[in-house]
Design a protein around this motif. Structure first.
Motif, PDB file in Angstrom:
ATOM      1  N   ILE A  30       0.898  -1.146  -0.058  1.00 31.21           N
ATOM      2  CA  ILE A  30      -0.031  -0.010   0.048  1.00 31.21           C
ATOM      3  C   ILE A  30       0.986   1.159   0.024  1.00 31.21           C
TER       4      ILE A  30
ATOM      5  N   LYS B   3       2.386   4.802   0.608  1.00 30.70           N
ATOM      6  CA  LYS B   3       2.525   5.580   1.977  1.00 30.70           C
ATOM      7  C   LYS B   3       1.298   6.581   2.130  1.00 30.70           C
TER       8      LYS B   3
ATOM      9  N   GLU C 205      -1.545   6.617   0.900  1.00 26.74           N
ATOM     10  CA  GLU C 205      -2.936   5.914   1.034  1.00 26.74           C
ATOM     11  C   GLU C 205      -2.886   5.046   2.050  1.00 26.74           C
ATOM     12  N   GLN C 206      -1.881   4.846   3.067  1.00 26.95           N
ATOM     13  CA  GLN C 206      -1.911   4.091   4.067  1.00 26.95           C
ATOM     14  C   GLN C 206      -3.008   4.537   5.214  1.00 26.95           C
ATOM     15  N   SER C 207      -3.240   5.871   5.392  1.00 25.97           N
ATOM     16  CA  SER C 207      -4.199   6.228   6.495  1.00 25.97           C
ATOM     17  C   SER C 207      -5.684   6.184   5.947  1.00 25.97           C
TER      18      SER C 207
ATOM     19  N   THR D 238      -7.700   1.250  -2.683  1.00 28.59           N
ATOM     20  CA  THR D 238      -6.273   1.724  -3.141  1.00 28.59           C
ATOM     21  C   THR D 238      -6.473   1.801  -4.948  1.00 28.59           C
TER      22      THR D 238
ATOM     23  N   TRP E 123      -2.909  -0.348  12.792  1.00 31.98           N
ATOM     24  CA  TRP E 123      -1.969   0.582  11.786  1.00 31.98           C
ATOM     25  C   TRP E 123      -1.435  -0.316  10.883  1.00 31.98           C
ATOM     26  N   ILE E 124      -0.795   0.232   9.894  1.00 35.25           N
ATOM     27  CA  ILE E 124       0.003  -0.537   8.565  1.00 35.25           C
ATOM     28  C   ILE E 124       1.429  -0.211   8.602  1.00 35.25           C
ATOM     29  N   GLU E 125       2.041  -1.122   8.286  1.00 37.00           N
ATOM     30  CA  GLU E 125       3.397  -0.807   7.912  1.00 37.00           C
ATOM     31  C   GLU E 125       3.591  -1.537   6.392  1.00 37.00           C
ATOM     32  N   SER E 126       3.954  -0.534   5.501  1.00 31.32           N
ATOM     33  CA  SER E 126       4.273  -1.179   4.111  1.00 31.32           C
ATOM     34  C   SER E 126       5.371  -0.522   3.341  1.00 31.32           C
TER      35      SER E 126
ATOM     36  N   SER F 155       2.602  -5.839   2.916  1.00 29.76           N
ATOM     37  CA  SER F 155       2.012  -5.027   4.096  1.00 29.76           C
ATOM     38  C   SER F 155       1.891  -5.976   5.318  1.00 29.76           C
TER      39      SER F 155
ATOM     40  N   PHE G  24      -0.186  -5.483   8.715  1.00 29.05           N
ATOM     41  CA  PHE G  24      -1.426  -4.789   9.406  1.00 29.05           C
ATOM     42  C   PHE G  24      -1.194  -5.224  10.777  1.00 29.05           C
TER      43      PHE G  24
END
Ligand code: ADP
Length: 450
Positions: free
Chosen positions: A379, A381, A383-385, A394, A424-427, A432, A434
């Motif tokens: 995803i 950056k 668009e992550q929120s 997305t 939250w996400i880290e990608s 990704s 989650f």
């Protein structure tokens, strides 16, 4: 803009003032020079009668004392011939243009030319021509221009200072309006309103903005109500269709009929999931999503959910990493399971070419952390929120044709936040992770397994 307008108005006022002043001066000068030419004419009558040039020259010579502005003067006889001339600086005779009837004066290059006929016994006996320099006019012009410049600069300064004093007040209100508009466009929270104060254009703009927000909120409310009612009404017939299809599936053994029934069942399941999601969204919107809190072992729930998800996603291997958290927690088991299923199903759905999905668990002093990692499309950056917003999907998906409605993560976030946890996400674009956390506050440690 205000400063520019003030300066323009001030400039126009000065221009009008200078023009009317110059016009007044010229009129006064013309009148006095015509009177002077008249007096010279009357005094020259006998000189012209007796053809006495010297007497006429002497009369003209007095101009040096009486009116130093006159630089040239000529007396013409009745045939238009020069009878006597005068030059202030001794520069010779000035070639006055041919005198025209009814023309008493004219302005030629900073000089006033005056023509006055000499009449004796109702007969024209000659003409007095004067050439007057307008040095005084130039001095007046110069002085007025100087005053105008000074006043313009002072006016500009004052207007600028006033604008500077008012500006923060105007900008403050405008900036607060812009900031709220930005917040609305970023968060989609239409309940935001601006404070309405004053009685100017910004007030009108603020009122229109607030009205617009009210209207959007109202139409969203109606849409949500419609979605809620429609989903509810569709749920019962769909459950019935599913039940009949399941009966058909259990009794039908012949192909291709069985395959058709299974396909139909598969799609009914998708439709049912969508309706459940829509009902959840409707509950979240109306604040009616209730949690049914009970105590359960999080490790057991995770293992069971991995097992059931593995059945529906046979192309991926779902592995668990990290130590068991060994924790009994107080939460809504069904809802936490819903979150886990959603994250695991997204992880497999959005990594079509990958083989593995990893579920991590960890425990800190205050929370349990669960992470679901995939090796899929990732995803971006920016668009992550946004992926936690309702109906957000997305941009990347247009290339991959993966179906969905953008509701799952919105519901997950609400469930986790209702448990006072975080999601939250880290990608990094190559996949990704989650994460969600659940606070341990009301959780209890599980008895160590034998
Ligand atoms: P849906 O999957 O039905 O579209 P979700 O709310 O679950 O709805 O997800 C919202 C969007 O977030 C998805 O449409 C997708 O664009 C993105 N997304 C969710 N999970 C992943 C993932 N694991 N990898 C990449 N994109 C994801």
């Amino acid at each position: 803009m205000q400063v520019f307008t003030s300066v323009m108005v001030l400039g126009l006022c000065f221009a009008a003032f200078i023009i009317s002043d110059i016009k007044g001066y010229k009129e006064r000068k013309t009148d006095s020079m015509i009177s002077l030419a008249n007096v010279i004419g009357l005094n020259s009558i006998s000189a012209i009668d007796f053809l006495d040039n010297d007497a006429a020259k002497a009369i003209l010579g007095d101009l040096r004392k009486i009116s130093p502005d006159v630089v040239h003067a000529t007396i013409l006889d009745n045939k238009g011939n020069i009878f006597a001339t005068y030059s202030k600086n001794g520069t010779g005779t000035y070639p006055f243009p041919r005198v025209q009837a009814n023309k008493k004066f004219e302005f030629v290059r900073n000089h006033l030319l005056v023509y006055n006929t000499i009449i004796n016994d109702n007969e024209i006996t000659g003409t007095v021509c004067l050439r007057v320099e307008l040095t005084e006019l130039n001095a007046i012009k110069k002085q007025k221009y100087q005053i105008a410049y000074i006043l313009l600069i002072v006016g500009l300064g004052v207007a600028f200072l006033i604008a500077l004093a008012i500006q923060p007040y105007i900008s403050k209100r405008l900036l607060s309006l812009v900031s709220i508009m930005n917040q609305v466009s970023k968060t989609g929270d239409y309940s935001k309103h601006v404070v309405v104060e004053g009685k100017d254009e910004i007030t009108a703009l603020s009122l229109v903005f607030n009205n617009l927000m009210d209207q959007i909120q109202e139409s969203h409310k109606k849409k949500d109500e419609f979605i809620g009612i429609a989903s509810h009404e569709l749920k019962t017939p769909l459950t019935s269709i599913k039940a009949y299809l399941q009966v058909l599936d259990s009794i039908e053994n012949n192909q291709p009929n069985k395959q058709y029934i299974e396909k139909a069942l598969e799609n009914v399941n998708k439709l049912q999931q969508l309706l459940l999601d829509l009902l959840d969204v409707s509950k979240i919107q109306s604040g009616q999503l209730q949690l049914n809190i009970n105590e359960f072992n999080i490790d057991t729930l995770i293992d069971e959910t991995i097992a059931s998800s593995q059945i529906v996603s046979p192309n991926h291997q779902i592995v668990r990493e990290g130590k068991p958290v060994n924790q009994v927690i107080s939460a809504d088991k069904q809802r936490i399971e819903q979150v886990l299923i959603n994250l695991l199903s997204n992880a497999t759905k959005y990594s079509p070419g990958a083989k593995k999905v990893i579920l991590y668990t960890a425990k800190t002093v205050s929370a349990i952390i669960v992470g679901v990692k995939d090796f899929g499309i990732g995803i971006p950056k920016k668009e992550q929120s946004k992926v936690f917003e309702r109906f957000y999907r997305t941009k990347e998906l247009s290339k991959h044709h993966i179906s969905g409605f953008g509701l799952g993560l919105y519901i997950c976030r609400d469930i986790i936040e209702r448990h006072k946890g975080k999601i939250w996400i880290e990608s990094d674009g190559k996949g990704s992770v989650f994460y969600f956390s659940l606070p341990l506050q009301s959780s209890v440690a599980a008895a160590p397994s034998a």
